[in-house]
Design an enzyme around this catalytic site. Structure first.
Site, short mmCIF file in Angstrom:
data_model
loop_
_atom_site.label_atom_id
_atom_site.label_comp_id
_atom_site.label_asym_id
_atom_site.label_seq_id
_atom_site.Cartn_x
_atom_site.Cartn_y
_atom_site.Cartn_z
N SER A 71 0.68 -1.28 -0.07
CA SER A 71 -0.59 -0.19 -0.33
C SER A 71 0.86 1.04 -0.34
CB SER A 71 -0.66 -0.20 1.34
OG SER A 71 -1.32 1.28 0.99
N GLY A 72 0.57 2.30 -0.96
CA GLY A 72 1.88 3.51 -1.33
C GLY A 72 2.15 3.43 -1.45
N THR A 76 -1.46 2.32 -7.94
CA THR A 76 -2.43 3.05 -8.70
C THR A 76 -2.08 3.74 -9.81
OG1 THR A 76 -4.29 3.21 -6.87
CG2 THR A 76 -4.31 4.39 -8.32
N ASN A 121 -0.97 5.85 3.51
CA ASN A 121 -1.60 6.09 2.02
C ASN A 121 -2.70 7.38 1.59
OD1 ASN A 121 -1.88 6.87 -1.03
ND2 ASN A 121 -2.41 5.06 -1.50
N SER A 124 -5.64 5.74 -0.97
CA SER A 124 -4.75 4.68 -1.06
C SER A 124 -6.28 3.92 -1.12
CB SER A 124 -4.93 3.59 0.72
OG SER A 124 -4.62 2.17 0.65
N SER A 125 -6.48 2.33 -2.42
CA SER A 125 -7.15 1.83 -2.91
C SER A 125 -7.59 0.57 -1.92
CB SER A 125 -7.05 1.48 -3.68
OG SER A 125 -6.18 2.11 -5.32
N GLY A 354 -2.21 -3.79 -1.99
CA GLY A 354 -0.31 -4.43 -1.40
C GLY A 354 -0.53 -5.01 -0.39
N GLU A 356 -0.81 -5.92 2.77
CA GLU A 356 -1.09 -4.97 4.56
C GLU A 356 -0.27 -5.79 6.36
OE1 GLU A 356 -4.67 -3.39 4.72
OE2 GLU A 356 -4.43 -2.29 2.35
N1 LIG Z 1 5.37 7.50 -10.25
C1 LIG Z 1 4.65 8.31 -9.06
N2 LIG Z 1 4.94 9.99 -8.68
C2 LIG Z 1 4.80 10.99 -7.95
N3 LIG Z 1 3.84 10.72 -7.00
C3 LIG Z 1 3.41 9.03 -7.00
C4 LIG Z 1 3.88 7.93 -7.91
N4 LIG Z 1 3.80 7.54 -7.46
C5 LIG Z 1 2.70 7.14 -6.25
N5 LIG Z 1 3.26 8.47 -6.18
C6 LIG Z 1 2.49 8.77 -4.55
O1 LIG Z 1 2.48 8.20 -4.22
C7 LIG Z 1 1.00 7.66 -3.62
C8 LIG Z 1 0.25 6.78 -3.27
O2 LIG Z 1 0.38 5.95 -4.25
P1 LIG Z 1 -0.56 4.71 -5.27
O3 LIG Z 1 -2.04 5.33 -4.56
O4 LIG Z 1 -0.61 4.50 -6.19
O5 LIG Z 1 -0.17 3.68 -4.44
P2 LIG Z 1 -0.75 2.24 -4.48
O6 LIG Z 1 0.30 1.18 -4.08
O7 LIG Z 1 -2.38 2.10 -5.12
O8 LIG Z 1 -1.24 2.55 -2.48
P3 LIG Z 1 -2.60 1.16 -2.22
O9 LIG Z 1 -2.30 -0.47 -2.29
O10 LIG Z 1 -2.87 1.91 -1.01
O11 LIG Z 1 -4.04 1.56 -3.13
C9 LIG Z 1 0.11 8.78 -4.57
O12 LIG Z 1 -1.34 9.47 -3.96
C10 LIG Z 1 1.16 9.60 -5.83
O13 LIG Z 1 0.78 10.86 -3.78
#
Ligand SMILES: Nc1ncnc2c1ncn2[C@@H]1O[C@H](COP(=O)(O)OP(=O)(O)OP(=O)(O)O)[C@@H](O)[C@H]1O
Length: 992
Positions: A71-72, A76, A121, A124-125, A354, A356
């Site tokens: 997560s984070g 996404t 995050n 977070s999804s 992811g 957790e």
């Molecule tokens: N390529 C990137 N460039 C800039 N910021 C990023 C990038 N990837 C992620 N982030 C930052 O990290 C945060 C978390 O990313 P994201 O929501 O994609 O994580 P995740 O893996 O989908 O988490 P979860 O499993 O909780 O949904 C985003 O809100 C953003 O601020």
């Protein structure tokens, strides 16, 4: 690791969350990566996107990109970047641009309803997402489909400290217009809502709820949500907040009752249900015992649980409805793209929660981590295990790489009967008083001794402290996680009291009526538990992913503080370990980057070698060997297996790809040439075929025409012959044609060659059938001509004619010189003229005879003279006078004239006299005898008799004597006196 936080292991992209904007996602960057080989340019998510897209187009195989990480870690974000890349770089039409917008706009909507701020995050999804993007044969996106997995519904009613509820609640309160909020009975203050205050974190600095609200509202419109649907949706969101604020308390009689009336009013209005029924359902439950339904009041705790269950159910089902609606708007429209349906390909994007590990892990974490175990298993299956198995199967010498196979953990969770989920389900369904603790005990009984399962009771003294009495620990591939069993049973059953369900099923809100089906209430079958549903949907997901060619993006979270530029080594090392990156790296290093079936390889690159182009005739393996030899592969660069070629370095394949790219124009030219040749040949053959058809039709027509003509001719000939045979018969079918034809021909002949003049006596001989008609015609014709002739004729000519007629009446066939006289015109002055050579030839006897002509009257017109007197012209009279033939002639007595029938010019005018002695006829010789006699006869009104004598003429000589003129024919005219005293005239013979 390469700059900007990205590198590849084989084709696996490792992406580190930069936690700041890197400005590497511009359109220019997309263009840089478009159509460029994977390794030629620095690693980027666009390279993976482009590579997958090209693989889909060239190999015509469905692809999927599996994005994993905790997560984070940025999953996404990665999936959004991929979508943006396709939306920008793929060809689109007007229709497709709508679809592209919808695809992109589905993200903010799903994030608003399915994402929340967590400790790890800010966005977070809280649900798993698998999205299929469908492309047509041109590579244009034509449709999409989203599968959603296990929404963390518990967040609706409870959030850990520092966390928030789903974004949509805050967005509505922050961004919603005042009118809207009033209508929904809401206040612009999140603190006022029980469901939003549990985490004590209504505001987050990185989130702008007001702006996000606008984005979501716009996105809902773009996707195609109807205003009524949006209204329903907002009503439901507001009703969840009102549910949270619905409180219970003790009534006058100690019963549990709702103490917040306004909330109930809003609830009944917003949910479209009856208020009293809702009140009843929130405070009572319906129990069926021995076939009888009984209503029993709920305790305070039960009422709170029922309320929360309702809030979770309403929100959870609304989220599913939302996904269904989005899918409908992204659906591939058959009617528009009918032609491309058969040839569409798919790229799937998996962005799923992811791994957790929280301080307090519950049922949701258990499901999420189980899901990650399954995905790791898939990764092992598709990369580590299958790759090594493949080397073995293909007979490639190979030093096996050791890796941890997490199948044992998957089996521990999902195994039949003895799996964790089975035990949980069993406990949920069993009669009696099952509880979370009894479930834990059952787990201990059944799974005790499993290497990856530990409980407080099962652990030894050292580790016992690490697991509390209400927890069980699973040793996941990614690490150890303690799960609290509290709420496991309830969350798994996911039950809503029946009477509550009944009330919602009666709702007149359209969205709710689609979410809660009335059959549910009547259906006696137990619904599947949440864990089983999740297990089944995961199994389906794995099936989907297995059917596609996978690409991987492994996301790494550099630190827990969401800071940029901070790299927490221990944290990253841990992720590298549990993501299996090291094993992956080892297998890749030792193994081969690419493998292709001989047939596929040969088919793709055969054009690069003259010996394999256009077709290789021998064994496939030999063909591939010939090809790679020609391409100059070094022995260490490749290996030939039983059915596949293994290429160690990507660059080898890329250089081959480059060669193919370079060769492509020539190939295209060859194909074009062949195709054009083929097309033209086909065209030519078609034309030739058409010409042959036309020719044969034409010839057929001509021949038929000829045959018809011949048959017609034969018919006519036959009719002619028959007609000829029957020509003398009465008109009958046998001869009618012939007769008609004869008649027609005869008439046409007459029409074309009519007699030219009245003198033209020619007249065609008519056929027998027309004899009579012909005669009539001839007569008519002559009469006509004569009439015309007569109308045209001049008076002199008429006179001439009349005289000629008289001449013919007198002399025709009587006198030899007549035919010669016919063409000679009578001269009007003949009797006056000198040419009228009249002289006395002879007077018979010795006596001079006195001849006298009494010219009583001279009249030029002649006809007006006294009819009783012979009228002679003066010249004639003169001649007679000259001849001294003074004789008085009473022309009235001149009754006859004698001429011979020969060609001589003698004539005797018989002049009667009373006195025989006086009587003497006049003998004259005249060159124009016929004319003179004719005129004399005419003058005498044709009463003069002209005697035609053959041999001799007797004439009277004065004094009663008679003289004789004998005629004979000889060679020339001779007048002589013969012995008998006769005058002998020898007339010359005339040629006829
Ligand atoms: N390529 C990137 N460039 C800039 N910021 C990023 C990038 N990837 C992620 N982030 C930052 O990290 C945060 C978390 O990313 P994201 O929501 O994609 O994580 P995740 O893996 O989908 O988490 P979860 O499993 O909780 O949904 C985003 O809100 C953003 O601020």
């Amino acid at each position: 690791m390469r700059y900007r936080g990205r590198t590849y292991i084989g084709s696996v992209l490792v992406s580190v969350n930069p936690n700041k904007d890197l400005e590497i996602y511009s359109k220019a960057h997309m263009e840089r990566y478009r159509g460029v080989s994977f390794y030629e340019i620095s690693p980027h998510i666009y390279a993976v996107s482009d590579n997958t897209y090209r693989a889909m187009r060239t190999e015509r195989r469905d692809q999927c990109i599996l994005i994993s990480g905790e997560s984070g870690a940025g999953k996404t974000e990665v999936s959004k970047k991929i979508l943006q890349y396709y939306a920008t770089t793929c060809p689109v039409t007007d229709h497709l641009s709508t679809l592209r917008d919808r695809l992109l706009q589905s993200n903010p909507v799903l994030e608003a309803f399915g994402n929340a701020k967590t400790l790890r995050n800010d966005n977070s999804s809280r649900f798993g997402k698998y999205m299929d993007v469908q492309f047509d044969f041109r590579g244009a996106p034509i449709g999409g489909h989203i599968l959603n997995y296990l929404l963390e519904k518990s967040r609706v009613v409870h959030q850990n400290h520092g966390e928030r509820n789903f974004h949509i609640f805050y967005q509505l309160l922050e961004g919603g217009e005042q009118d809207l909020l009033s209508k929904l009975g809401l206040e612009r203050n999140a603190q006022k809502y029980q469901y939003l205050v549990k985490g004590c974190c209504p505001r987050v600095s990185s989130i702008n709820d007001k702006n996000d609200w606008r984005t979501v509202r716009k996105a809902l419109t773009v996707i195609g949500f109807h205003e009524d649907e949006v209204e329903d949706l907002l009503n439901i969101i507001a009703s969840v907040l009102h549910l949270g604020n619905t409180q219970f308390g003790e009534g006058k009689n100690g019963e549990n009752q709702i103490t917040t009336e306004p909330q109930l009013k809003y609830l009944s209005k917003l949910l479209g249900v009856d208020g009293a029924a809702l009140r009843e359902a929130l405070t009572h439950k319906k129990i069926t015992a021995k076939g009888e339904e009984m209503i029993s009041p709920l305790s305070f705790e039960q009422a709170v649980a029922a309320r929360d269950a309702l809030a979770k159910a309403v929100y959870g089902r609304t989220f599913t409805w939302l996904v269904v609606k989005i899918n409908q708007s992204l659906a591939f429209k058959d009617d528009v793209y009918n032609s491309s349906k058969g040839s569409s390909s798919v790229i799937g994007l998996l962005d799923i929660y992811g791994f957790e590990v929280f301080q307090h892990n519950s049922f949701e974490q258990f499901c999420i981590n189980y899901c990650n175990e399954k995905l790791q298993q898939l990764f092992i299956e598709l990369t580590l295990k299958s790759e090594q198995e493949e080397y073995e199967a293909e007979g490639i010498t190979w030093e096996p790489v050791k890796y941890f196979d997490n199948k044992i953990i998957c089996d521990l969770v999902e195994g039949k009967h003895k799996g964790l989920i089975s035990i949980l389900d069993e406990e949920c369904l069993r009669p009696g008083e099952p509880s979370d603790i009894s479930f834990l005990e059952k787990l201990e009984d059944t799974l005790g001794g499993h290497a990856h399962f530990v409980t407080h009771k099962l652990s030894n003294g050292k580790t016992r402290k690490a697991v509390s009495r209400e927890e069980f620990k699973l040793i996941h591939y990614a690490g150890e996680v303690n799960y609290s069993v509290n709420g496991f049973l309830d969350k798994n059953k996911d039950l809503l009291y029946r009477n509550l369900k009944e009330v919602i099923c009666q709702s007149n809100c359209q969205v709710l009526s689609q979410c809660f089906h009335r059959e549910e209430v009547t259906d006696q079958k137990r619904p599947e538990t949440a864990a089983t549903q999740f297990k089944n949907s995961l199994a389906k997901l794995i099936e989907i992913l297995m059917s596609k060619e996978p690409s991987y993006v492994r996301c790494i979270k550099p630190n827990d503080a969401k800071q940029s530029g901070r790299f927490d080594e221990a944290l990253v090392r841990h992720q590298v370990k549990y993501l299996g990156l090291m094993e992956n790296l080892r297998v890749r290093r030792a193994g081969f980057a690419y493998r292709r079936h001989y047939e596929t390889f040969l088919q793709r690159y055969k054009s690069l070698c003259p010996r394999t182009w256009p077709n290789w005739q021998g064994r496939l393996a030999d063909g591939v060997a010939t090809l790679v030899q020609h391409l100059g592969y070094k022995p260490e660069e490749y290996k030939l297996g039983k059915t596949k070629i293994f290429i160690r370095f990507p660059k080898t394949l890329f250089s081959t790809e480059d060669s193919l790219e370079a060769r492509r124009p020539a190939l295209v030219l060859t194909l074009q040439t062949s195709w054009r040749g083929y097309r033209e040949r086909a065209k030519y053959l078609r034309i030739r075929q058409a010409v042959i058809v036309i020719q044969s039709a034409w010839r057929g027509m001509i021949s038929r025409q000829k045959a018809r003509r011949r048959r017609h001719a034969v018919d006519i000939i036959r009719k002619f012959i028959k007609g000829f045979i029957y020509r003398h018969y009465e008109r009958c079918p046998e001869n009618e044609y012939f007769l008609d034809h004869q008649r027609f021909s005869f008439l046409m002949m007459l029409f074309r060659n009519p007699p030219k003049s009245v003198l033209d006596k020619s007249w065609p001989i008519p056929p027998p059938c027309l004899t009579e008609a012909s005669e009539h015609l001839c007569r008519l014709c002559m009469r006509n001509m004569m009439r015309a002739y007569c109308r045209r004729i001049q008076p002199e000519w008429k006179k001439q004619m009349e005289q000629k007629v008289v001449a013919s009446q007198i002399f025709k066939d009587q006198k030899d010189s007549y035919p010669q006289s016919v063409p000679k015109l009578f001269v009007a002055s003949r009797l006056n003229s000198e040419e009228f050579n009249l002289k006395v030839i002879q007077t018979l006897g010795n006596d001079k005879v006195k001849y006298g002509i009494a010219v009583t009257k001279y009249d030029r017109r002649g006809y007006k003279a006294r009819p009783r007197q012979l009228l002679l012209t003066s010249s004639f009279a003169m001649l007679v006078a000259e001849a001294k033939l003074k004789q008085r002639i009473d022309y009235a007595t001149l009754r006859s004239i004698s001429v011979s029938s020969l060609s001589d010019g003698f004539m005797v005018l018989h002049v009667p006299s009373e006195d025989n002695k006086q009587k003497s006829d006049v003998v004259l010789q005249c060159d124009h005898l016929i004319e003179v006699v004719t005129k004399l006869a005419t003058m005498a009104d044709k009463k003069i008799k002209v005697n035609m004598s053959q041999d001799s003429i007797t004439f009277a000589v004065a004094r009663g004597k008679e003289g004789v003129i004998d005629f004979t024919s000889g060679p020339e005219l001779k007048v002589a006196k013969c012995k008998k005293g006769h005058l002998l005239v020898t007339a010359p013979k005339l040629n006829p």
